[in-house]
Design an enzyme around this catalytic site. Structure first.
Site, PDB file in Angstrom:
ATOM      1  N   CYS A   1     155.254  85.598 132.218  1.00 22.75           N
ATOM      2  CA  CYS A   1     154.206  86.826 131.442  1.00 22.75           C
ATOM      3  C   CYS A   1     153.263  86.261 130.590  1.00 22.75           C
ATOM      4  O   CYS A   1     153.536  85.124 130.242  1.00 22.75           O
ATOM      5  CB  CYS A   1     155.106  87.817 130.759  1.00 22.75           C
ATOM      6  SG  CYS A   1     156.214  87.383 129.743  1.00 22.75           S
TER       7      CYS A   1
ATOM      8  N   CYS B   1     154.872  85.051 127.376  1.00 24.37           N
ATOM      9  CA  CYS B   1     155.581  83.903 127.358  1.00 24.37           C
ATOM     10  C   CYS B   1     154.510  82.708 127.170  1.00 24.37           C
ATOM     11  O   CYS B   1     155.037  81.465 126.495  1.00 24.37           O
ATOM     12  CB  CYS B   1     156.186  83.799 128.687  1.00 24.37           C
ATOM     13  SG  CYS B   1     157.234  85.400 129.094  1.00 24.37           S
TER      14      CYS B   1
END
Lengths: 80, 357
Positions: free
Chosen positions: A10, A13
């Site tokens: 994501c 992240c």
């Protein structure tokens, strides 16, 4: 020191990975920053909200992007 | 939505402890400033439009500009205030705690609790997969898990603030309650499907879920407020642009489209307006902030509440990216059932609004 960022790719992240890398460089530490994207591996840490942050196999936080100060403090508390 | 990073261990004691009155004084002071500024917005927008820019009050352009200048700061202020309050409340919750609260709950009570917790638990659809596995592995029934997964994105603070600011508290409350009911009922129905467990990918059942320390929710007010401030800034940075664009389109509609132009297409008498609105909403994702001002303007021009709310619900609750994320843990069959059940619920709600209001 091994820093792992748990999360399946994501946007948040990526930011945590970049932030961890930045802090490590700034502090001049010998540490590797890894991304963990395998779901089984993520779940084995018991993290339910990504990105999760793991330092030396201990989950230190999850569910968002830490501030730089927080990241610094988390990493430093694992050194000494 | 974005949510705060929670640390597993308790906070280290802050180096400089500010006196309590200073913290609360700052929060209350900010609230008062917020209120005063909020009260001045309408006169200010009128002054800017009609005095400073010098547009005629009855002109199309004048109306559109005044509308824009009033609505943009109003919605942004409301968003800032509401997100701050909700983020503060969320510092008391974590997915791990929610899982513990839901553990051992049966269908029914569990669904109601799950939908309510879905509103307050920090959750981002990008963690839908680990959350789903974490819930199901710990023995929470699949239907209960779905109630959580439906409520969390649908009843979100951004949609609620936009509704509150543009449509008034009655509609916001109506949306809140019907959103919860859809999440509860859809979860119960999914739980009653025959062999629902087989709709989950097999690897999920073989997962070994470890346990990390409980993320701490035992924080000082100081860190609660600073976390809340941080996530308010993050969320505003993410949505302000959509808000501005949405209100700009809304302002254009407000000033230029004649009254009742849409009554035939989106009014109560067009029976197909609700399902069409739901279908249109599915491919749109996470733009609740931009879409609500537009639908608000459409309503002024004769669209009725049913299709408008149905559209919004489908935008936030049924998004293609989330389906793709969930496909990793659910077989296609269960995803189709899930979409079908939620869609039915939303369409039903849309007709109900048309009927009641």
């Amino acid at each position: 020191m091994v820093i792992k960022v748990l999360g399946a790719g994501c946007a948040n992240c990526q930011k945590v990975v970049a932030l961890a890398q930045e802090v490590v460089t700034e502090l001049g530490l010998e540490a590797t920053v890894e991304k963990v994207t395998d779901m089984q591996a993520i779940m084995s840490y018991g993290v339910m909200s990504t990105p999760g942050l793991v330092i030396d196999e201990t989950v230190v936080g999850s569910g968002g992007i830490p501030s730089k100060a927080q990241m610094k403090q988390l990493i430093q508390s694992k050194i000494g | 939505m974005a949510n705060g990073f929670t640390v597993v261990q308790a906070d280290p004691p802050p180096k400089v402890t500010r006196p309590k009155w200073q913290l609360w004084g700052a929060v209350i002071g900010a609230a008062i400033v917020w209120w005063v500024v909020y009260q001045q917005l309408q006169p200010l927008a009128n002054w800017l439009t009609y005095e400073l820019i010098g547009l005629a009050p009855e002109s199309h352009l004048g109306e559109a500009v005044a509308f824009f200048l009033y609505d943009v700061p109003k919605i942004l202020l409301l968003l800032a205030g509401m997100i701050f309050v909700v983020s503060t409340i969320r510092t008391f919750f974590s997915p791990e705690q929610t899982r513990a609260l839901l553990g051992g709950k049966r269908q029914g009570v569990g669904n109601i609790l799950a939908a309510l917790l879905g509103v307050v638990t920090p959750f981002c659809s990008c963690s839908a997969v680990p959350l789903f596995i974490g819930f199901v592995e710990s023995g929470i029934p699949i239907g209960v898990t779905f109630s959580f997964l439906i409520a969390a994105p649908m009843v979100n603070e951004i949609a609620l603030v936009m509704l509150l600011g543009l449509f008034g508290w009655q509609i916001a409350l109506l949306y809140f309650i019907t959103g919860l009911i859809i999440a509860i009922v859809a979860g119960i129905v999914i739980g009653l499907l025959p062999n629902v467990e087989q709709g989950v990918e097999d690897f999920v059942w073989q997962m070994q879920v470890g346990s990390s320390g409980e993320p701490t929710t035992d924080l000082s007010w100081d860190s609660r407020f600073s976390q809340a401030r941080q996530s308010t800034v993050t969320i505003l940075q993410k949505v302000w642009f959509y808000v501005v664009i949405g209100i700009a389109v809304g302002a254009f509609i407000h000033g230029y489209i004649p009254e009742n132009a849409l009554a035939n297409i989106l009014g109560k008498n067009a029976w197909w307006s609700v399902p069409v609105a739901v279908l249109l909403g599915v491919p749109m994702y996470a733009n609740a902030a931009g879409i609500i001002p537009v639908v608000h303007a459409l309503m002024e021009k004769g669209a009725s509440l049913g299709p408008v709310l149905a559209f919004m619900m489908s935008v936030v609750a049924l998004s293609l990216p989330e389906m793709i994320i969930l496909r990793r843990v659910l077989k296609l069959r269960l995803i189709v059932m899930f979409v079908g059940i939620v869609t039915t619920g939303i369409i039903f709600t849309g007709y109900l609004f048309n009927l009641v209001l």
